[in-house]
Design a protein around this motif. Structure first.
Motif: not given
Ligand code: PGA
Length: 253
Positions: A66-75, A77-82, A112-123
């Motif tokens: 993907s070209e981006s990722i949400s820093e959030h898992d769910s909730g 956050y209209t328009g976001e992709i986790s 950016t750091a939070n998005k980086f962490a979110a990506a890694r958390k999901h492998g």
């Protein structure tokens, strides 16, 4: 020895039909063995086309993300992709901190750091984009800018996290402008980035792929990728035509 990675960043481009044609062209071009076995190839697509890309690339050695990722898992956050949504479609990569996200969508180093962490958390392997503006280069603060952008991630996730990540050095003045950094200019910043990581952990520094991005094309990729600390490229404009993209995929060590 690090593999080379050539990753396309399609940005806000393409249609179902054009993506079908593009991917068929890339797969066709890769099937003759002209892309070296130590070169990995990936495409990063607009979210909505990811299921289509997944279908077309099933069982191939062309990876996608993907070209981006949400820093959030769910909730709420209209328009976001986790990250878990991207996992549902087997995305291998997610670009984080692209300069267009930073400048047009006001994403800060901490986001950016939070998005980086979110990506890694999901492998999912983050492709962390860093790079200076033209005025920052002119002021001679390129190194402190990329250091600050990198430190935001290292402070949150630890330097070891970079072992499962990709860094893309993209001088903002070179993106989409046709003004590529010279191989030496790019190598100097890549060596600075790797040296900074090595000061904290030398094995992570040896392992992490550092891509160059900014007006890479079939004519300049060879020279850029030949530099010792440049491990491939993040490709915008030239990723939209199969022949252009393939020429870059065939370049390199
Ligand atoms: P460009 O874009 O190759 O069109 O300069 C690179 C990028 O934005 O990642």
């Amino acid at each position: 020895m690090r593999n080379t990675l050539v990753a396309g960043n399609w940005k806000l481009n393409g249609s179902k039909a054009s993506i079908t044609e593009l991917l068929k062209g890339i797969l066709d071009g890769m099937s003759d063995g002209s892309v070296k076995s130590q070169t990995d190839v990936a495409v990063c697509a607009p979210y909505i086309y990811i299921p289509h890309v997944q279908e077309l690339l099933q069982g191939t050695n062309l990876a996608y993300g993907s070209e981006s990722i949400s820093e959030h898992d769910s909730g709420a956050y209209t328009g976001e992709i986790s990250g878990s949504m991207l996992n549902d479609f087997d995305c291998k990569y997610a670009i984080v901190g692209h300069s267009e996200r930073r400048t047009l969508f006001a994403e800060k180093d901490a986001d950016t750091a939070n998005k980086f962490a979110a990506a890694r958390k999901h492998g999912i392997k983050p492709i962390l984009c860093i790079g200076e503006l033209l005025e920052e280069r002119e002021q001679g603060v390129t190194e402190s800018v990329v250091a600050r952008q990198l430190d935001a991630v290292i402070d949150l996730e630890g330097v070891e996290a970079l072992a499962d990540a990709v860094i893309a050095y993209e001088p903002v003045w070179a993106i989409g402008t046709g003004m590529t950094a010279s191989p030496q200019q790019a190598q100097d910043v890549h060596a600075f980035i790797r040296g900074k990581i090595a000061a904290l952990n030398s094995s992570v520094a040896e392992k992490v792929q550092i891509l160059y991005g900014g007006s890479v094309n079939g004519g300049n990729a060879d020279e850029l990728f030949a530099m010792p600390d440049i491990d491939g490229g993040l490709i915008g404009g030239a990723a939209l035509k199969a022949e252009d993209f393939l020429a870059i995929c065939r370049a390199g060590k």
